[in-house]
Design a protein around this motif. Structure first.
Motif, short mmCIF file in Angstrom:
data_model
loop_
_atom_site.label_atom_id
_atom_site.label_comp_id
_atom_site.label_asym_id
_atom_site.label_seq_id
_atom_site.Cartn_x
_atom_site.Cartn_y
_atom_site.Cartn_z
N GLU A 273 0.86 -1.20 0.00
CA GLU A 273 0.00 0.00 0.00
C GLU A 273 0.88 1.23 0.00
OE1 GLU A 273 -3.03 0.01 3.09
OE2 GLU A 273 -3.42 -2.13 2.74
N CYS A 274 0.64 2.13 -0.96
CA CYS A 274 1.44 3.36 -1.09
C CYS A 274 0.71 4.53 -0.44
CB CYS A 274 1.67 3.67 -2.57
SG CYS A 274 2.81 2.51 -3.35
N PRO A 275 1.43 5.61 -0.12
CA PRO A 275 0.78 6.80 0.43
C PRO A 275 -0.21 7.41 -0.56
CG PRO A 275 3.18 7.01 0.52
CD PRO A 275 2.88 5.79 -0.27
N ILE A 276 -1.19 8.11 0.01
CA ILE A 276 -2.18 8.80 -0.82
C ILE A 276 -1.85 10.29 -0.81
CG2 ILE A 276 -4.64 9.43 -0.94
CD1 ILE A 276 -5.13 6.65 0.48
N TYR A 277 -1.93 10.93 -1.96
CA TYR A 277 -1.65 12.38 -2.06
C TYR A 277 -2.91 13.11 -2.50
CZ TYR A 277 3.10 10.78 -1.49
OH TYR A 277 4.23 10.19 -0.97
N LYS A 278 -3.26 14.18 -1.75
CA LYS A 278 -4.51 14.90 -2.01
C LYS A 278 -4.25 16.20 -2.77
CE LYS A 278 -6.50 13.08 2.27
NZ LYS A 278 -6.40 13.32 3.69
N ASP A 279 -5.24 16.63 -3.53
CA ASP A 279 -5.07 17.80 -4.41
C ASP A 279 -4.92 19.12 -3.66
OD1 ASP A 279 -5.16 16.24 -6.63
OD2 ASP A 279 -7.31 16.54 -7.00
N ASN A 280 -5.52 19.24 -2.47
CA ASN A 280 -5.47 20.54 -1.77
C ASN A 280 -4.21 20.70 -0.91
OD1 ASN A 280 -6.34 18.59 0.14
ND2 ASN A 280 -7.22 20.20 1.41
N ILE A 281 -3.30 19.76 -1.03
CA ILE A 281 -2.09 19.82 -0.21
C ILE A 281 -0.84 19.89 -1.08
CG2 ILE A 281 -0.69 18.52 1.46
CD1 ILE A 281 -3.54 17.43 2.40
N LYS A 282 0.04 20.84 -0.71
CA LYS A 282 1.37 20.91 -1.34
C LYS A 282 2.31 20.12 -0.44
CE LYS A 282 4.88 24.30 -2.33
NZ LYS A 282 5.26 25.58 -1.72
N TYR A 283 2.85 19.04 -0.97
CA TYR A 283 3.66 18.11 -0.16
C TYR A 283 5.15 18.44 -0.23
CZ TYR A 283 -0.50 15.16 0.17
OH TYR A 283 -1.75 14.68 0.45
N ASN A 284 5.90 17.91 0.74
CA ASN A 284 7.37 18.06 0.69
C ASN A 284 8.07 16.73 0.42
OD1 ASN A 284 7.22 16.66 3.11
ND2 ASN A 284 8.37 18.17 4.30
N TYR A 285 7.30 15.65 0.32
CA TYR A 285 7.85 14.33 0.01
C TYR A 285 9.00 13.96 0.95
CZ TYR A 285 5.03 15.46 -4.01
OH TYR A 285 4.00 15.85 -4.81
#
Ligand SMILES: *Cc1c(COP(=O)(O)O)cnc(C)c1O
Length: 371
Positions: A273-285
């Motif tokens: 299972e991989c992480p989920i990334y949402k559209d309203n968030i700017k991530y830093n990975y």
């Protein structure tokens, strides 16, 4: 390609460093001024630049993240129970105890490993004084739900934001949420000042509290009004921060490209299972945690990856509640935390990780799962 045998180990992360000559140039003025620490010009410049970069109201630098977290609790003079997570680095719970409070452990959500608001609310008693959620492994908490719980029960919210430097939620710096947020700028984090911490906060009056805690409670040379500590960041740390701040956007962009490759290759594989990334968030990975739910279990996968020269980490295993110094002292019903902690592996992730290395990591994992 057999990187495992022919190349050095692939580390889980690699500290961001400027070119040596750029750092030397940055610290030259320290030799001119002989000002090595205590509110020097590098310190002031970095504090101002971080406030802008992180898109927050106020920012205060500290020698490291852990001490900054302790200072946040000290500033509010909290006494009582603080609801937090067991799926974190020891620092979070240690800070609560060292501040004289009692940690109460709530469960996390399966999709992003952050505190489950429903689990928080169940644990609130008349002894509860605050919530200390963790934006864990680069994923953000459900800040709106936590805010409404805090308002309903009149609780302080102090975020451990050690993993979310540069992250934004709905175009707001993540450090704008809650009463105080702590960013770690340790060498292993996305952005580093060698060692360093930063508190961000909306209430300007906290600035004076933090200064007193940081500088021996000194209002002026002859006026000491509080038994404060010494938590100052020095000029060499601040200079490293000024150099790395120029590089960090590119670092995050490159990490994002590695994440894209991981997702494309691993997200549809049975047993991962991989992480989920949402559209309203700017991530830093900051991290790439996977859950291993296949026939080969997490520990076997961990062992095999290590044997193949891939230095993955079990972030976070064991749970805080299973540490020797915590065990059997805190009643905690944490089925999801336990499941996640038993299945998680963080894959290598940093800007200079090459495409060949990423492909090697992916093919090794696929090989172990017979994909
Ligand atoms: C790194 C870290 C800290 C402590 O920060 P330092 O700067 O290393 O003192 C606290 N909480 C979490 C979740 C961390 O990962």
């Amino acid at each position: 390609m057999d990187i495992g045998k022919t190349m050095k180990k692939i580390n889980v992360t690699q500290s961001l460093l400027p070119k040596l000559e750029d750092y030397v140039k940055e610290i030259e003025t320290i030799w001119d001024s002989h000002h090595l620490t205590s509110k020097g010009s590098k310190h002031q410049e970095l504090e101002a630049k971080l406030k802008d970069f992180l898109n927050v109201q106020n920012a205060s630098l500290f020698a490291n993240g852990h001490l900054a977290l302790e200072a946040a609790l000290e500033a509010y003079q909290l006494h009582g129970e603080i609801i937090t997570t067991a799926f974190t680095f020891p620092s979070t719970a240690h800070a609560i105890i060292r501040a004289g409070c009692i940690p109460v452990f709530a469960d996390i959500k399966r999709d992003d490993f952050t505190l489950d608001p429903a689990s928080i609310e169940k644990l609130i008693t008349n002894r509860t004084v605050a919530i200390m959620p963790v934006h864990v492994l680069g994923q953000v908490c459900d800040v709106y739900a936590i805010e409404s719980i805090a308002q309903k029960y009149n609780l302080k919210v102090i975020y451990d934001a050690a993993h979310v430097f540069g992250v934004e939620i709905d175009h707001k710096g993540v450090g704008q949420f809650g009463d105080v947020s702590m960013f770690s700028m340790n060498a292993t984090k996305v952005f580093n000042t060698i060692e360093g911490g930063l508190l961000t906060y909306n209430d300007l009056s906290l600035t004076k509290q933090f200064e007193l805690i940081k500088y021996y409670g000194m209002e002026s040379a002859e006026s000491i009004i509080y038994p404060g500590s010494n938590l100052k960041m020095n000029e060499f740390q601040a200079a490293m921060g000024l150099c790395n701040l120029v590089l960090v956007n590119e670092e995050i962009k490159r990490r994002g490209m590695v994440v894209k490759t991981y997702l494309a290759e691993l997200s549809r594989i049975e047993g991962i299972e991989c992480p989920i990334y949402k559209d309203n968030i700017k991530y830093n990975y900051a991290y790439f945690p996977i859950l291993v739910t296949s026939k080969i279990n997490r520990d076997e996968m961990y062992q095999k990856l290590q044997e193949n020269g891939i230095n993955v980490r079990k972030y976070f295993y064991p749970l805080v509640t299973d540490f020797e110094c915590y065990r059997n002292q805190y009643s905690a019903d944490l089925p999801i935390s336990k499941f996640v902690s038993d299945c998680v592996i963080c894959l290598p992730l940093y800007g200079e990780l090459t495409q060949d290395e990423v492909k090697y990591i992916i093919s090794t994992i696929k090989g172990l799962l017979n994909e």
